[in-house]
Motif scaffolding. Structure first.
Motif, PDB file in Angstrom:
ATOM      1  N   TYR A  26     -10.510 -10.533   3.051  1.00 41.35           N
ATOM      2  CA  TYR A  26     -11.080  -9.201   3.280  1.00 41.35           C
ATOM      3  C   TYR A  26     -10.335  -8.146   2.452  1.00 41.35           C
ATOM      4  N   ALA A  27      -8.984  -8.236   2.429  1.00 39.93           N
ATOM      5  CA  ALA A  27      -8.202  -7.275   1.645  1.00 39.93           C
ATOM      6  C   ALA A  27      -8.534  -7.398   0.159  1.00 39.93           C
ATOM      7  N   PHE A  28      -8.738  -8.624  -0.316  1.00 38.77           N
ATOM      8  CA  PHE A  28      -9.077  -8.825  -1.733  1.00 38.77           C
ATOM      9  C   PHE A  28     -10.446  -8.237  -2.057  1.00 38.77           C
ATOM     10  N   ILE A  29     -11.409  -8.454  -1.172  1.00 33.68           N
ATOM     11  CA  ILE A  29     -12.752  -7.904  -1.396  1.00 33.68           C
ATOM     12  C   ILE A  29     -12.694  -6.383  -1.486  1.00 33.68           C
TER      13      ILE A  29
ATOM     14  N   ALA B  56      -1.681 -10.581   2.303  1.00 34.31           N
ATOM     15  CA  ALA B  56      -2.594  -9.517   2.734  1.00 34.31           C
ATOM     16  C   ALA B  56      -1.909  -8.162   2.663  1.00 34.31           C
ATOM     17  N   GLY B  57      -0.649  -8.110   3.073  1.00 27.41           N
ATOM     18  CA  GLY B  57       0.101  -6.855   2.995  1.00 27.41           C
ATOM     19  C   GLY B  57       0.286  -6.375   1.570  1.00 27.41           C
ATOM     20  N   GLU B  58       0.521  -7.327   0.655  1.00 28.32           N
ATOM     21  CA  GLU B  58       0.659  -6.963  -0.760  1.00 28.32           C
ATOM     22  C   GLU B  58      -0.649  -6.394  -1.303  1.00 28.32           C
ATOM     23  N   ILE B  59      -1.762  -7.026  -0.965  1.00 29.27           N
ATOM     24  CA  ILE B  59      -3.061  -6.589  -1.489  1.00 29.27           C
ATOM     25  C   ILE B  59      -3.455  -5.227  -0.925  1.00 29.27           C
ATOM     26  N   MET B  60      -3.057  -4.951   0.322  1.00 32.56           N
ATOM     27  CA  MET B  60      -3.434  -3.682   0.959  1.00 32.56           C
ATOM     28  C   MET B  60      -2.936  -2.464   0.197  1.00 32.56           C
ATOM     29  N   SER B  61      -1.845  -2.632  -0.535  1.00 28.54           N
ATOM     30  CA  SER B  61      -1.310  -1.480  -1.278  1.00 28.54           C
ATOM     31  C   SER B  61      -2.255  -1.027  -2.385  1.00 28.54           C
ATOM     32  N   TYR B  62      -3.219  -1.879  -2.731  1.00 31.13           N
ATOM     33  CA  TYR B  62      -4.207  -1.523  -3.763  1.00 31.13           C
ATOM     34  C   TYR B  62      -5.460  -0.944  -3.093  1.00 31.13           C
TER      35      TYR B  62
ATOM     36  N   PRO C  16      -3.430   4.029   0.657  1.00 29.78           N
ATOM     37  CA  PRO C  16      -3.657   5.454   0.363  1.00 29.78           C
ATOM     38  C   PRO C  16      -4.834   6.043   1.135  1.00 29.78           C
ATOM     39  N   ARG C  17      -5.877   5.261   1.346  1.00 31.98           N
ATOM     40  CA  ARG C  17      -7.049   5.768   2.066  1.00 31.98           C
ATOM     41  C   ARG C  17      -6.748   5.961   3.555  1.00 31.98           C
ATOM     42  N   LEU C  18      -5.969   5.064   4.131  1.00 34.55           N
ATOM     43  CA  LEU C  18      -5.550   5.242   5.522  1.00 34.55           C
ATOM     44  C   LEU C  18      -4.676   6.482   5.661  1.00 34.55           C
ATOM     45  N   MET C  19      -3.852   6.715   4.651  1.00 31.46           N
ATOM     46  CA  MET C  19      -2.989   7.893   4.664  1.00 31.46           C
ATOM     47  C   MET C  19      -3.825   9.169   4.603  1.00 31.46           C
TER      48      MET C  19
ATOM     49  N   TYR D 287     -12.944  -0.932  -3.656  1.00 32.36           N
ATOM     50  CA  TYR D 287     -12.148   0.183  -4.176  1.00 32.36           C
ATOM     51  C   TYR D 287     -11.857   0.049  -5.672  1.00 32.36           C
ATOM     52  N   ARG D 288     -11.911  -1.165  -6.182  1.00 32.38           N
ATOM     53  CA  ARG D 288     -11.731  -1.454  -7.613  1.00 32.38           C
ATOM     54  C   ARG D 288     -10.386  -0.965  -8.161  1.00 32.38           C
ATOM     55  N   GLU D 289      -9.355  -1.051  -7.337  1.00 33.41           N
ATOM     56  CA  GLU D 289      -8.013  -0.673  -7.776  1.00 33.41           C
ATOM     57  C   GLU D 289      -7.174  -1.886  -8.156  1.00 33.41           C
ATOM     58  N   LEU D 290      -7.572  -3.047  -7.689  1.00 31.62           N
ATOM     59  CA  LEU D 290      -6.883  -4.288  -8.037  1.00 31.62           C
ATOM     60  C   LEU D 290      -7.528  -4.890  -9.282  1.00 31.62           C
ATOM     61  N   LYS D 291      -6.729  -5.122 -10.312  1.00 30.77           N
ATOM     62  CA  LYS D 291      -7.224  -5.695 -11.565  1.00 30.77           C
ATOM     63  C   LYS D 291      -6.743  -7.136 -11.695  1.00 30.77           C
ATOM     64  N   LEU D 292      -7.438  -7.901 -12.513  1.00 29.32           N
ATOM     65  CA  LEU D 292      -7.064  -9.298 -12.715  1.00 29.32           C
ATOM     66  C   LEU D 292      -5.634  -9.423 -13.237  1.00 29.32           C
TER      67      LEU D 292
END
Length: 426
Positions: free
Chosen positions: A246-249, A64-70, A74-77, A255-260
């Motif tokens: 939830y992080a993956f969704i 979950a922590g890894e996925i959050m970086s996508y 940045p949005r929380l920041m 946000y569509r920042e995570l790609k396959l």
């Protein structure tokens, strides 16, 4: 004979053998020398140490922590910067706040320091913040993420001590927020005196609305995970799975920042991190078993209690030990190694396992920012391209602030156990 166990452990650590292998080698060496039981029992005890349902939460929280970086981080920041950016020290305050959110999910002080530091560190330097101060604050706020639930070290402590992870999570909320609050106050004072401002960026009403709406899904992450655990709807393991989904969704669909194409590296990174931690935990199981059958925890308890009858003095000695070890050893390793030895001591002093768990984790968070061997501080310095000596005296102000917070938590147990007692009692 038991001295062989510790001598080989210290020797392996001194020559740079990874912690997990050091623990395993020391245990096997003791079994080979003592010959009171076959060395093959090592494998059985290692498997037994990993045969725990709560440990399933580890890989999921890490993922979950890894996925959050996508997308999420940045949005929380940006959200934190929107509300705090223009105040004295506002950009730094935004970084501290964002670290609290990210660190709570990732459970890694070093990972949080690297992730948030890479975003806010260069911006703070451009805005006139002294690089030594920037590195110090980034390191401290990154490590404090492990105090705020859901926290990976809290899961490890709960598993190692047999304490309810739900209670540990509840106990960490107020101390974690208190520590973050102390950092924010200290930052406001120092920034006011030095003239550190916030970002001068002006947002239109439309931009403000967009930033807030865009960050709401990310803000729901800790609320969803924590709320489910505290209300008894989910176990910590189940909440970790929900966090990943939830992080993956968010990252993939919203946000569509995570790609396959990113999934392989993401899963590989999480798997490697999980494997390292599991190796440490697995090897610590036979190590702890050897300590128990040789009555080492009781010997250590009697030795420490023999130094003084004053609980304050004994807790001060334990605190100094934890701060020292935290400067150069990884947090998970210390929790796994020392919990079986120190828990009997502190319980005899009248500290509850839940209270001590928070004290232990906050100690290690402080140690991770304390020179000369602070891992998180070195990480922050590498990001900013400075030497660790350039963080003086700023790092001392920060460490002093956090130690003051630690003293308050030790002296006033209600800060830690008040919320669990209130919710459980209700």
């Amino acid at each position: 004979m038991i001295a062989v166990l510790f001598i080989i452990l210290v020797l392996c650590l001194f020559i740079g053998v990874p912690v997990g292998f050091s623990i395993g080698i020391s245990a096997m060496s003791f079994l080979a020398v003592s010959q009171f039981t076959p060395v093959t029992i090592m494998a059985q005890r290692l498997v037994d140490g990993l045969n725990s349902f709560p440990l399933l939460a580890l890989p999921f929280f890490i993922l979950a922590g890894e996925i959050m970086s996508y997308g999420c981080t940045p949005r929380l920041m940006r959200l934190a910067n929107l509300f705090l950016g223009k105040k004295p020290g506002g950009l730094c305050a935004a970084g501290i706040t964002a670290s609290a959110f990210f660190g709570a999910i990732s459970g890694s002080g070093v990972g949080c320091t690297a992730a948030i530091g890479g975003i806010v560190g260069p911006e703070m330097a451009k805005s006139g913040y002294k690089k030594g101060y920037t590195a110090s604050v980034i390191a401290a706020s990154g490590t404090l993420g492990i105090v705020i639930p859901p926290s990976l070290p809290m899961v490890i402590y709960g598993t190692s001590s047999g304490t309810s992870i739900r209670n540990i999570f509840m106990a960490g909320i107020v101390p974690g927020l208190l520590a973050i609050g102390c950092l924010l106050v200290m930052n406001r004072i120092i920034s006011g005196r030095r003239g550190y401002g916030g970002q001068a960026e002006n947002y239109t009403k439309e931009e403000k609305r967009h930033i807030i709406i865009d960050a709401i899904p990310s803000l729901m992450m800790p609320l969803l995970v924590l709320g489910g655990v505290l209300l008894g709807i989910m176990t910590p393991t189940e909440s970790a799975v929900i966090a990943v989904v939830y992080a993956f969704i968010l990252a993939f669909f919203v946000y569509r920042e995570l790609k396959l194409k990113d999934l392989l590296n993401l899963f590989t990174s999480a798997a490697v991190t999980t494997s390292v931690i599991m190796l440490i935990i697995g090897c610590a199981a036979p190590f702890g078993w050897l300590l128990a059958i040789n009555n080492v925890p009781n010997i250590i308890t009697e030795a420490i209690l023999g130094l003084s009858t004053n609980p304050v003095v004994i807790m001060a000695l334990i605190t100094v030990l934890l701060l020292f070890l935290g400067t150069f050893m990884e947090t998970i390793s210390i929790i796994v190694l020392l919990t079986p030895m120190l828990l009997p001591v502190v319980t005899k002093l009248g500290f509850s396992p839940v209270h001590f768990g928070v004290i232990l984790i906050l100690n290690l968070a402080i140690g991770g920012t304390t020179p000369p061997l602070a891992v998180c501080l070195f990480t922050a310095c590498r990001i900013l391209g400075i030497q660790i000596d350039e963080t003086f005296p700023d790092i001392l102000y920060i460490v002093g602030t956090l130690i003051l917070c630690l003293i308050l938590i030790i002296v006033f147990p209600a800060i830690t156990v008040g919320l669990p007692n209130l919710l459980i009692g209700s």
